[in-house]
Design a protein around this motif. Sequence first.
Motif, PDB file in Angstrom:
ATOM      1  N   GLU A 179     -40.464  65.028  -1.645  1.00  0.00           N
ATOM      2  CA  GLU A 179     -40.622  63.664  -2.154  1.00  0.00           C
ATOM      3  C   GLU A 179     -40.847  62.682  -1.004  1.00  0.00           C
ATOM      4  OE1 GLU A 179     -41.063  60.582  -4.740  1.00  0.00           O
ATOM      5  OE2 GLU A 179     -41.067  62.732  -5.146  1.00  0.00           O
ATOM      6  N   ASP A 238     -39.485  70.307  -9.728  1.00  0.00           N
ATOM      7  CA  ASP A 238     -39.971  69.285 -10.666  1.00  0.00           C
ATOM      8  C   ASP A 238     -38.867  68.823 -11.605  1.00  0.00           C
ATOM      9  OD1 ASP A 238     -42.503  69.393  -9.573  1.00  0.00           O
ATOM     10  OD2 ASP A 238     -43.262  70.849 -11.047  1.00  0.00           O
ATOM     11  N   ARG A 257     -38.877  61.751  -8.470  1.00  0.00           N
ATOM     12  CA  ARG A 257     -40.008  60.836  -8.279  1.00  0.00           C
ATOM     13  C   ARG A 257     -39.650  59.393  -8.598  1.00  0.00           C
ATOM     14  NH1 ARG A 257     -46.157  62.509  -8.977  1.00  0.00           N
ATOM     15  NH2 ARG A 257     -45.220  64.040  -7.584  1.00  0.00           N
ATOM     16  N   ARG A 278     -44.405  62.936  -0.019  1.00  0.00           N
ATOM     17  CA  ARG A 278     -45.287  62.228  -0.956  1.00  0.00           C
ATOM     18  C   ARG A 278     -45.296  60.736  -0.681  1.00  0.00           C
ATOM     19  NH1 ARG A 278     -45.220  59.379  -5.554  1.00  0.00           N
ATOM     20  NH2 ARG A 278     -42.942  59.347  -5.631  1.00  0.00           N
ATOM     21  N   ARG A 279     -44.114  60.176  -0.360  1.00  0.00           N
ATOM     22  CA  ARG A 279     -44.020  58.728  -0.175  1.00  0.00           C
ATOM     23  C   ARG A 279     -44.510  58.265   1.190  1.00  0.00           C
ATOM     24  NH1 ARG A 279     -38.350  57.061  -3.289  1.00  0.00           N
ATOM     25  NH2 ARG A 279     -38.672  58.483  -5.062  1.00  0.00           N
ATOM     26  N   TRP A 337     -48.113  65.606  -1.695  1.00  0.00           N
ATOM     27  CA  TRP A 337     -47.096  66.299  -2.475  1.00  0.00           C
ATOM     28  C   TRP A 337     -47.312  67.794  -2.266  1.00  0.00           C
ATOM     29  CZ3 TRP A 337     -42.541  66.100  -4.351  1.00  0.00           C
ATOM     30  CH2 TRP A 337     -42.101  67.038  -5.294  1.00  0.00           C
TER      31      TRP A 337
END
Length: 690
Positions: free
Chosen positions: A138, A93, A98, A141-142, A147
């Motif tokens: 990442e 994180d 992001r 997630r995209r 995620w």
Amino acid sequence: MSEPVISGAGDAALGAAAALPHADAPVPGRGPADLRWLRGLAGSAFRRADTLRDERADSRDGAFERALRDLPGWLPVRSEPAARIAALASAIDALGLRDCPDEQVAQRMAEAMASLRQPPSGPRHDAALTLALACAGEAARRRLGLWPHPVQFAGARVLIGGQLAEMRTGEGKTLVAGLAATVMAASGAQVHVVSTNDYLARRDCEEMAPLFGFFGLGFGFVIGGMEPDARRLAYAHPVCYVSGKELVFDYLKDRLAGHGLLPARVAGLQGFVRGGSAAAPLIPALHFAIVDEADSVLIDEARTPMILSREAPGLHEPALLAWAITGARGLRPDVHYRLALAAREVELLPAALEACPPLPEGVRAMWQSRPWRMQLLRQALTALHLFQRDQHYILADGKVQIVDESTGRVMPDRSWEQGLHQLIETKEAVALTAGRDTLARMTFQRFFRRYWLLAGLTGTGAEAARELWGVYRLRVRRLPTHRPVARRTLPARCLPDATAKWQAVADEALAAAARGQAVLVGTRSVEASEAAAAAFATRGVVPVVLNARQDAEEAGIVARAGEPGRITIATNMAGRGTDIKLPPATRAAGGLHVILTEFHESPRVDRQLFGRSGRQGEAGSVRALVAADDPLFKPLPHGLRALLARGHWLGLAVQLAQRDAEGRAWQARRQTLRQDRELQRLVGIAGPMT
């Protein structure tokens, strides 16, 4: 008796190759992979290619290595500390990817790979691996809308370290394998994600395709029936999804060609040799393998060696097969033969041959020999008493088709050897298939040890930890669940017999369905699933049945099994890999209720079935409803079985029966490995039989 050998047809897909695929082979178009950076992460799990290619490596183990292999099973199991998982998630994180554009995420992945390829350095490598996992997450997630949660990141790190990640059912192992495959492929390694069947290989590859595409990594899958050129193209990609059986058979095809033992007439007929030169190998390199459902692939399926064969004139004439089956049917137990059902062995007594009719005329002279006739008669008794329809095989399209007992799926292109398959066909009065000649063979144990790095995923690895360590040097790393388990385990019950059991199962399932729960009834065989369905039919209820007869519809059946009030009867749910999604109404009613109707030989499989309920912190419940006359309990002493019939001492009986069954299975796998090594010793480097 070791398990009968199952062979796969080689005529339709034999590929010619000039050289064998091996661990340090470069991948065409990508250059050689520099995997030395893995030493710092994988430690002892990292393998030297030259040692692995030496098939006598085990015999050179020192006293210390042999002692480690014999340590108690708990030693190779370690739990991943929660603090370490949380630290990894916090570090990911903190990287703040992001808000980065896609190009920058891909560039950061390239930077991580460049850092990892430097000489080993603990802190720098840890930071680079964290960055690589963050970039892969990442991208997921995209491109996938997923995620990864902290346990999934930790699971991917375990895989990259060459260990087996034990993650509960429903924790998202498909994405975990995708993350690890992405990082390893980006490093230049050839990655094989090994599944239990063709359906999962194709499905998982298609699901993870956008993730690989984000970094420009090619991907492919191999399934049964694909032509050699299509297989070669799929294997050449950085990431290839393939079932274990297809992978080993393709490796054997390359070995045949590399040793110059591919029959010229077969190669010519199939068009694999063009212009006088051999085609490229199907499998270009063995760098990194992620084995999904690793206990099923590396333990359960390792009981049977993989045999590449082709059609050939058989030794067994139809009249001779008929003589053997007729003679075997006329023999009496304890007079002419003895059966050891638990060990799956047949012992012929001296009076057996004299009780058989005369040999038919016109058979080969070899069958006049008493030892040959004894062996054939023993095989006929095996076909009659140890291999049952709707359990070990089914009849489909007028053919005997083998059922994989660990998954409940049909293996249409497989056959038993040494005349057993033809004897079963004679027993069932169906058309006889041709005999087969063995071209090459290999065990899963020896094949998977050839990778530079081997990793795995499963929900139930702890019980097999000792064997996984001793055979594959795979250490089990147990990961916690992402959310606390809310599943309720109801008290198990033992009924006097199968009839009472099926009535109790129907009562329990209908009560749960009336509450709005979805119900999954797990059975061990096709026959048992149909007996369960019959118990529901007497009450005017038609449940959905999933067994070897409905393989083609399994994804849809399992996907709908979570609907409120729906009752699904499924054979051997282990390794089916399709999530049972629960709509809000089902969750509100108590979630999925799982009923186990027969304990398996391994408690791992029971845990896998129960793991279908209560996934990701959802509500759920499980119960075992079994019968005292279940096959697992038959080897137990009569007194204990009598107590079972009255509902007493169930826990002790299950523990004893499963311990004995697992011991026999372990001995069978050890015998398979010993036979494999002995064949290798005898054949040496003269051919690829082992």
